[in-house]
Scaffold this motif. Sequence first.
Motif, PDB file in Angstrom:
ATOM      1  N   MET A 106       0.851  -1.178   0.000  1.00 28.26           N
ATOM      2  CA  MET A 106       0.000   0.000   0.000  1.00 28.26           C
ATOM      3  C   MET A 106       0.896   1.240   0.000  1.00 28.26           C
ATOM      4  N   THR A 107       0.780   2.062  -1.025  1.00 30.12           N
ATOM      5  CA  THR A 107       1.628   3.248  -1.155  1.00 30.12           C
ATOM      6  C   THR A 107       0.933   4.281  -2.030  1.00 30.12           C
ATOM      7  N   PRO A 108       1.115   5.586  -1.717  1.00 28.98           N
ATOM      8  CA  PRO A 108       0.529   6.575  -2.624  1.00 28.98           C
ATOM      9  C   PRO A 108       1.220   6.605  -3.994  1.00 28.98           C
ATOM     10  N   ILE A 150      -0.557  -0.609  -4.739  1.00 31.72           N
ATOM     11  CA  ILE A 150      -1.890   0.019  -4.769  1.00 31.72           C
ATOM     12  C   ILE A 150      -1.923   1.267  -3.900  1.00 31.72           C
ATOM     13  N   SER A 151      -2.505   2.335  -4.451  1.00 29.21           N
ATOM     14  CA  SER A 151      -2.807   3.558  -3.694  1.00 29.21           C
ATOM     15  C   SER A 151      -4.322   3.627  -3.543  1.00 29.21           C
ATOM     16  N   ILE A 152      -4.801   4.275  -2.465  1.00 27.86           N
ATOM     17  CA  ILE A 152      -6.265   4.468  -2.390  1.00 27.86           C
ATOM     18  C   ILE A 152      -6.650   5.891  -2.769  1.00 27.86           C
ATOM     19  N   TYR A 155      -3.402  11.332  -1.931  1.00 27.75           N
ATOM     20  CA  TYR A 155      -3.132  12.025  -0.677  1.00 27.75           C
ATOM     21  C   TYR A 155      -2.262  11.085   0.147  1.00 27.75           C
ATOM     22  N   LEU A 157      -1.305   9.328   3.715  1.00 30.17           N
ATOM     23  CA  LEU A 157      -1.736   8.958   5.064  1.00 30.17           C
ATOM     24  C   LEU A 157      -0.516   8.600   5.910  1.00 30.17           C
ATOM     25  N   GLY A 159       0.083   5.820   7.407  1.00 29.08           N
ATOM     26  CA  GLY A 159       0.515   4.430   7.276  1.00 29.08           C
ATOM     27  C   GLY A 159      -0.392   3.683   6.329  1.00 29.08           C
ATOM     28  N   GLY A 160      -0.048   2.434   6.061  1.00 29.15           N
ATOM     29  CA  GLY A 160      -0.792   1.654   5.071  1.00 29.15           C
ATOM     30  C   GLY A 160      -1.969   0.868   5.643  1.00 29.15           C
TER      31      GLY A 160
HETATM   32  N1  ADE Z   1       0.060   5.015   2.494  1.00 27.40           N
HETATM   33  C1  ADE Z   1       0.050   6.331   2.742  1.00 27.40           C
HETATM   34  N2  ADE Z   1      -0.796   6.980   1.956  1.00 27.40           N
HETATM   35  C2  ADE Z   1      -1.369   6.033   1.149  1.00 27.40           C
HETATM   36  C3  ADE Z   1      -2.336   6.084   0.107  1.00 27.40           C
HETATM   37  N3  ADE Z   1      -2.876   7.229  -0.312  1.00 27.40           N
HETATM   38  N4  ADE Z   1      -2.667   4.923  -0.478  1.00 27.40           N
HETATM   39  C4  ADE Z   1      -2.098   3.765  -0.094  1.00 27.40           C
HETATM   40  N5  ADE Z   1      -1.189   3.662   0.877  1.00 27.40           N
HETATM   41  C5  ADE Z   1      -0.824   4.788   1.502  1.00 27.40           C
END
Ligand code: ADE
Length: 264
Positions: A106-108, A150-152, A155, A157, A159-160
Motif C-alpha cells: 500500500m503506497t501513494p 496500490i494507492s487508495i 493524498y 496517510l 501508514g498503510g
Molecule cells: N500510504 C500512505 N498513503 C497512502 C495512500 N494514499 N494509499 C495507499 N497507501 C498509503
Amino acid sequence: MNFHIMTLFPELIDGVAKTSILGRAIQKDLISVNAVDIRTYTDNKHGRVDDYTYGGGAGMLMQAQPIYDCHQAIVEAIRDKEGAVAPFNAVSDSYNEGRRIRTVYMTPQAPVFTQEKARELADEEDIIFLCGHYEGVDERVLEEIVTDYISIGDYVLTGGELPALVCVDAIARLVPGVLGNGESYETESFDDGLLEYPQYSRPEIWRGREVPPVLLSGHHANVEKWRHEQSLIRTKERRPDLYEAYMKAHEDDERAKKRRKNNT
Ligand code: ADE
C-alpha cells in the motif's frame, strides 16, 4: 478467502475486522483476516524495525529483514496449508517459482484502487498486504516480495493500515455469501462504469419531498429506464471522467435509446 496483513499495528486491523459485515463474514468462515506483527520477526534485540536512510534525509525507513522474514513465514504457512512440498528458498529466484501469492504494497506511489482491481483480487484464495510506516520501506524487499502496488487516492496517510482495510473491505464484499443480498452486487456504482441512481424508502413524503412517482408506479420497465437515466445524469455531474469513458464505450447503445425515446 484469506487476507494476511503485515503491519506494525495489528490491533488497528483487528479492531476493524471484527466489526460489522467483515466480522460476520469471519464468523461464518467465508473470509479470514490475519494481522501479522512485523516487529515479532526482527533480528534486532531491541525490537527495532527501522533505521536511517542511506544518502541522508529526514525520517526513518522500515528495514528489509523483518519484512522479508514476516512475508516468508506467511507464505510458508499458506503453502503448508495447501500441502505443497516445494521448499521455500530465501536466496534464489525459486522464491517466485510456481504460483506467486499476491502481495500488495500500500503506497501513494501507485495506481489508484478501483472496483475492477477489487474484482481481480477477489479471485485469489490468499492475499498478503504490506502496510508501510515512517518514511517508507527499503526498496530491495519490495522488489523481492511485492506483486502489486496500490494507492487508495492522491493524498498521503500516516501508514498503510487504513488503505489495506479499504481494499480488504472492497474485496471481501465480493466474496459470495459475504453480502446478505446477492442482488446488491449487480446494480451498484462502478459495476457498469456508472454511479448508482438515487434511492428512496418510506415515507412517500418526507419534509415535503416526494419520492419520484415512477418508483411507485409498479411499472418495472419504466423504473429501470428512469434509474438508468438518473445514473447517467449523476455520473455526468459528479464524475465527468467516468461519464466520458462510459459514453465512449456505449455510444451506439445510448444513441439508439435516444432515437427510440424521440420516436415515442
Ligand atoms: N500510504 C500512505 N498513503 C497512502 C495512500 N494514499 N494509499 C495507499 N497507501 C498509503
